[in-house]
Design an enzyme around this catalytic site. Structure first.
Site, PDB file in Angstrom:
ATOM      1  N   HIS A  63      14.293  27.733  62.914  1.00 34.06           N
ATOM      2  CA  HIS A  63      13.939  27.625  61.756  1.00 34.06           C
ATOM      3  C   HIS A  63      15.147  28.341  60.774  1.00 34.06           C
ATOM      4  CE1 HIS A  63      13.248  31.950  60.172  1.00 34.06           C
ATOM      5  NE2 HIS A  63      13.253  32.065  61.347  1.00 34.06           N
ATOM      6  N   CYS A  64      15.181  27.953  59.475  1.00 32.31           N
ATOM      7  CA  CYS A  64      16.039  28.407  58.522  1.00 32.31           C
ATOM      8  C   CYS A  64      15.296  28.725  57.167  1.00 32.31           C
ATOM      9  CB  CYS A  64      17.136  27.466  58.138  1.00 32.31           C
ATOM     10  SG  CYS A  64      16.551  25.987  57.566  1.00 32.31           S
ATOM     11  N   ARG A  65      15.957  28.604  56.125  1.00 28.25           N
ATOM     12  CA  ARG A  65      15.149  28.972  54.864  1.00 28.25           C
ATOM     13  C   ARG A  65      14.217  27.906  54.528  1.00 28.25           C
ATOM     14  NH1 ARG A  65      15.956  27.558  49.495  1.00 28.25           N
ATOM     15  NH2 ARG A  65      18.326  26.714  50.144  1.00 28.25           N
ATOM     16  N   ILE A  92      11.303  29.398  56.433  1.00 26.98           N
ATOM     17  CA  ILE A  92      10.813  30.565  56.103  1.00 26.98           C
ATOM     18  C   ILE A  92       9.878  30.499  54.781  1.00 26.98           C
ATOM     19  CG2 ILE A  92      12.719  31.734  55.212  1.00 26.98           C
ATOM     20  CD1 ILE A  92      11.665  34.259  57.100  1.00 26.98           C
TER      21      ILE A  92
END
Length: 100
Positions: A63-65, A92
């Site tokens: 995952h990332c932003r 996120i």
């Protein structure tokens, strides 16, 4: 592998299910807010493959932003022989929106 929705990720984290969990955001982003994943920023991922090579055949959730960088990380890892990589749709930001 099929990508993962934040609802499924939250459920699996709550149940403490076993999977490899990687956050490809920058260190400062990770320090501000993280879900307990291993932090390997996207830019350093090619240089840190040794750290995750033992997980080639295990499920890896990245995952990332927002899901863009983790999508790129998924594609990159697939070219390196990782066969069970899933991207968190919405990153996120979407995960935190679930909690609001």
């Amino acid at each position: 592998m099929e990508d993962i929705q934040v609802e499924e990720l939250k459920e699996r984290l709550d149940k403490q299910e076993s999977f490899v969990f990687i956050d490809v955001r920058e260190e400062w982003e990770y320090e501000e807010d993280n879900l307990g994943a291993l932090n390997i920023p996207l830019g350093t991922l090619p240089h840190q493959l040794d750290e995750i090579n033992q997980y080639k055949n295990q499920e890896i959730i990245i995952h990332c932003r927002s899901g863009a960088r983790s999508g790129n990380a998924k594609k990159f890892l697939e070219t390196k022989g990782f066969s069970k990589v899933r991207n968190v749709i919405g990153g996120i930001n979407a995960f935190r929106a679930l909690e609001d």
